[in-house]
Write a protein that holds these residues in place. Structure first.
Motif, PDB file in Angstrom:
ATOM      1  N   MET A   1      11.504 -49.740  17.004  1.00 39.80           N
ATOM      2  CA  MET A   1      12.895 -49.467  17.340  1.00 39.80           C
ATOM      3  C   MET A   1      13.039 -48.005  17.739  1.00 39.80           C
ATOM      4  SD  MET A   1      15.753 -51.091  17.412  1.00 39.80           S
ATOM      5  CE  MET A   1      17.459 -50.718  17.589  1.00 39.80           C
ATOM      6  N   CYS A   2      13.837 -47.768  18.710  1.00 40.86           N
ATOM      7  CA  CYS A   2      14.070 -46.423  19.248  1.00 40.86           C
ATOM      8  C   CYS A   2      14.850 -45.570  18.238  1.00 40.86           C
ATOM      9  CB  CYS A   2      14.845 -46.539  20.547  1.00 40.86           C
ATOM     10  SG  CYS A   2      15.340 -44.982  21.275  1.00 40.86           S
ATOM     11  N   TYR A   3      14.411 -44.320  18.055  1.00 40.28           N
ATOM     12  CA  TYR A   3      15.061 -43.404  17.112  1.00 40.28           C
ATOM     13  C   TYR A   3      16.514 -43.155  17.502  1.00 40.28           C
ATOM     14  CZ  TYR A   3      16.262 -39.001  14.856  1.00 40.28           C
ATOM     15  OH  TYR A   3      16.899 -38.013  14.137  1.00 40.28           O
ATOM     16  N   PHE A   4      16.772 -42.932  18.779  1.00 41.12           N
ATOM     17  CA  PHE A   4      18.124 -42.612  19.239  1.00 41.12           C
ATOM     18  C   PHE A   4      19.036 -43.833  19.185  1.00 41.12           C
ATOM     19  CE2 PHE A   4      15.420 -39.425  21.263  1.00 41.12           C
ATOM     20  CZ  PHE A   4      16.034 -38.278  20.796  1.00 41.12           C
ATOM     21  N   CYS A   5      18.484 -45.029  19.362  1.00 43.83           N
ATOM     22  CA  CYS A   5      19.284 -46.246  19.231  1.00 43.83           C
ATOM     23  C   CYS A   5      19.642 -46.494  17.762  1.00 43.83           C
ATOM     24  CB  CYS A   5      18.532 -47.437  19.793  1.00 43.83           C
ATOM     25  SG  CYS A   5      18.356 -47.402  21.590  1.00 43.83           S
ATOM     26  N   GLN A   6      18.701 -46.206  16.861  1.00 46.64           N
ATOM     27  CA  GLN A   6      18.970 -46.395  15.439  1.00 46.64           C
ATOM     28  C   GLN A   6      20.065 -45.460  14.951  1.00 46.64           C
ATOM     29  OE1 GLN A   6      15.289 -45.730  13.438  1.00 46.64           O
ATOM     30  NE2 GLN A   6      14.676 -47.881  13.533  1.00 46.64           N
ATOM     31  N   LYS A   7      20.004 -44.188  15.360  1.00 43.99           N
ATOM     32  CA  LYS A   7      20.969 -43.184  14.911  1.00 43.99           C
ATOM     33  C   LYS A   7      22.242 -43.180  15.746  1.00 43.99           C
ATOM     34  CE  LYS A   7      18.173 -41.444  11.851  1.00 43.99           C
ATOM     35  NZ  LYS A   7      18.371 -41.532  10.448  1.00 43.99           N
ATOM     36  N   ASN A   8      22.284 -44.029  16.792  1.00 46.50           N
ATOM     37  CA  ASN A   8      23.439 -44.144  17.684  1.00 46.50           C
ATOM     38  C   ASN A   8      23.754 -42.809  18.353  1.00 46.50           C
ATOM     39  OD1 ASN A   8      25.360 -45.556  19.012  1.00 46.50           O
ATOM     40  ND2 ASN A   8      26.860 -45.529  17.368  1.00 46.50           N
ATOM     41  N   ILE A   9      22.715 -42.149  18.873  1.00 48.72           N
ATOM     42  CA  ILE A   9      22.851 -40.871  19.567  1.00 48.72           C
ATOM     43  C   ILE A   9      22.824 -41.136  21.067  1.00 48.72           C
ATOM     44  CG2 ILE A   9      21.806 -38.610  19.965  1.00 48.72           C
ATOM     45  CD1 ILE A   9      20.529 -38.877  17.172  1.00 48.72           C
ATOM     46  N   GLU A  10      23.857 -40.722  21.762  1.00 48.36           N
ATOM     47  CA  GLU A  10      23.926 -40.924  23.210  1.00 48.36           C
ATOM     48  C   GLU A  10      23.488 -39.680  23.987  1.00 48.36           C
ATOM     49  OE1 GLU A  10      24.526 -43.610  25.108  1.00 48.36           O
ATOM     50  OE2 GLU A  10      24.510 -44.762  23.254  1.00 48.36           O
ATOM     51  N   GLU A  11      23.902 -38.508  23.525  1.00 50.31           N
ATOM     52  CA  GLU A  11      23.610 -37.262  24.229  1.00 50.31           C
ATOM     53  C   GLU A  11      22.317 -36.639  23.710  1.00 50.31           C
ATOM     54  OE1 GLU A  11      25.161 -35.510  26.736  1.00 50.31           O
ATOM     55  OE2 GLU A  11      26.372 -37.304  27.035  1.00 50.31           O
ATOM     56  N   ILE A  12      21.442 -36.253  24.622  1.00 47.86           N
ATOM     57  CA  ILE A  12      20.230 -35.510  24.276  1.00 47.86           C
ATOM     58  C   ILE A  12      20.377 -34.141  24.923  1.00 47.86           C
ATOM     59  CG2 ILE A  12      17.738 -35.397  24.487  1.00 47.86           C
ATOM     60  CD1 ILE A  12      17.777 -38.478  24.636  1.00 47.86           C
ATOM     61  N   ASP A  13      20.486 -33.111  24.089  1.00 46.71           N
ATOM     62  CA  ASP A  13      20.766 -31.771  24.567  1.00 46.71           C
ATOM     63  C   ASP A  13      19.471 -31.039  24.899  1.00 46.71           C
ATOM     64  OD1 ASP A  13      22.184 -29.533  25.249  1.00 46.71           O
ATOM     65  OD2 ASP A  13      22.458 -28.846  23.188  1.00 46.71           O
ATOM     66  N   PHE A  14      19.387 -30.462  26.102  1.00 48.96           N
ATOM     67  CA  PHE A  14      18.177 -29.752  26.498  1.00 48.96           C
ATOM     68  C   PHE A  14      18.047 -28.408  25.795  1.00 48.96           C
ATOM     69  CE2 PHE A  14      21.291 -28.080  29.442  1.00 48.96           C
ATOM     70  CZ  PHE A  14      20.937 -26.754  29.600  1.00 48.96           C
ATOM     71  N   LYS A  15      19.122 -27.920  25.168  1.00 51.99           N
ATOM     72  CA  LYS A  15      19.071 -26.641  24.458  1.00 51.99           C
ATOM     73  C   LYS A  15      18.498 -26.779  23.050  1.00 51.99           C
ATOM     74  CE  LYS A  15      23.245 -26.288  26.017  1.00 51.99           C
ATOM     75  NZ  LYS A  15      24.653 -26.022  26.054  1.00 51.99           N
ATOM     76  N   ASN A  16      18.385 -27.987  22.558  1.00 51.86           N
ATOM     77  CA  ASN A  16      17.820 -28.246  21.232  1.00 51.86           C
ATOM     78  C   ASN A  16      16.308 -28.409  21.370  1.00 51.86           C
ATOM     79  OD1 ASN A  16      17.350 -28.896  18.615  1.00 51.86           O
ATOM     80  ND2 ASN A  16      18.635 -30.720  18.590  1.00 51.86           N
ATOM     81  N   THR A  17      15.596 -27.295  21.468  1.00 55.35           N
ATOM     82  CA  THR A  17      14.157 -27.343  21.733  1.00 55.35           C
ATOM     83  C   THR A  17      13.354 -27.830  20.536  1.00 55.35           C
ATOM     84  OG1 THR A  17      13.945 -24.998  21.167  1.00 55.35           O
ATOM     85  CG2 THR A  17      14.273 -25.543  23.485  1.00 55.35           C
ATOM     86  N   ASP A  18      13.872 -27.670  19.328  1.00 57.54           N
ATOM     87  CA  ASP A  18      13.157 -28.167  18.149  1.00 57.54           C
ATOM     88  C   ASP A  18      13.005 -29.682  18.209  1.00 57.54           C
ATOM     89  OD1 ASP A  18      12.947 -25.608  17.113  1.00 57.54           O
ATOM     90  OD2 ASP A  18      14.834 -25.781  16.004  1.00 57.54           O
ATOM     91  N   GLN A  19      14.038 -30.357  18.632  1.00 60.07           N
ATOM     92  CA  GLN A  19      13.980 -31.807  18.753  1.00 60.07           C
ATOM     93  C   GLN A  19      13.074 -32.213  19.915  1.00 60.07           C
ATOM     94  OE1 GLN A  19      17.633 -33.706  19.892  1.00 60.07           O
ATOM     95  NE2 GLN A  19      17.087 -35.596  18.847  1.00 60.07           N
ATOM     96  N   LEU A  20      13.123 -31.475  21.013  1.00 61.19           N
ATOM     97  CA  LEU A  20      12.337 -31.831  22.192  1.00 61.19           C
ATOM     98  C   LEU A  20      10.843 -31.601  21.978  1.00 61.19           C
ATOM     99  CD1 LEU A  20      14.551 -30.372  25.058  1.00 61.19           C
ATOM    100  CD2 LEU A  20      14.419 -32.731  24.266  1.00 61.19           C
ATOM    101  N   MET A  21      10.472 -30.641  21.127  1.00 57.72           N
ATOM    102  CA  MET A  21       9.056 -30.350  20.900  1.00 57.72           C
ATOM    103  C   MET A  21       8.339 -31.512  20.217  1.00 57.72           C
ATOM    104  SD  MET A  21       8.227 -27.534  22.258  1.00 57.72           S
ATOM    105  CE  MET A  21       6.694 -27.061  21.497  1.00 57.72           C
ATOM    106  N   ARG A  22       9.069 -32.405  19.560  1.00 63.14           N
ATOM    107  CA  ARG A  22       8.448 -33.582  18.950  1.00 63.14           C
ATOM    108  C   ARG A  22       7.901 -34.552  19.993  1.00 63.14           C
ATOM    109  NH1 ARG A  22      12.781 -35.889  14.806  1.00 63.14           N
ATOM    110  NH2 ARG A  22      12.314 -37.610  16.194  1.00 63.14           N
ATOM    111  N   TYR A  23       8.413 -34.483  21.205  1.00 64.10           N
ATOM    112  CA  TYR A  23       8.025 -35.416  22.256  1.00 64.10           C
ATOM    113  C   TYR A  23       7.103 -34.779  23.285  1.00 64.10           C
ATOM    114  CZ  TYR A  23      11.780 -37.905  20.039  1.00 64.10           C
ATOM    115  OH  TYR A  23      12.565 -38.518  19.101  1.00 64.10           O
ATOM    116  N   VAL A  24       6.469 -33.655  22.905  1.00 68.47           N
ATOM    117  CA  VAL A  24       5.537 -32.951  23.778  1.00 68.47           C
ATOM    118  C   VAL A  24       4.208 -32.841  23.046  1.00 68.47           C
ATOM    119  CG1 VAL A  24       5.109 -30.758  24.947  1.00 68.47           C
ATOM    120  CG2 VAL A  24       7.399 -31.673  24.877  1.00 68.47           C
TER     121      VAL A  24
END
Length: 64
Positions: free
Chosen positions: A1-24
């Motif tokens: 199951m998708c993390y963002f679908c589970q947490k019901n998060i629609e917006e992914i902010d490009f300024k939140n680099t801590d969250q984005l580094m998990r997917y790199v």
């Protein structure tokens, strides 16, 4: 199951680099959909957010 679908998060902010580094990876390549366990909708949004963060200089393109 998708993390963002589970947490019901629609917006992914490009300024939140801590969250984005998990997917790199260690070589700063964007991880694939199978490794991140995201749905295709959110995988595309993550990839776009990472590319925007790189363009703005918030994330590096390559390791030092």
């Amino acid at each position: 199951m998708c993390y963002f679908c589970q947490k019901n998060i629609e917006e992914i902010d490009f300024k939140n680099t801590d969250q984005l580094m998990r997917y790199v990876s260690g070589f700063y390549k964007i991880k694939g959909k199978k490794k991140t366990n995201l749905c295709s909708k959110h995988q595309k949004k993550i990839a776009t957010a990472i590319k925007r963060a790189r363009q703005m200089g918030l994330m590096p393109y390559t390791p030092k």
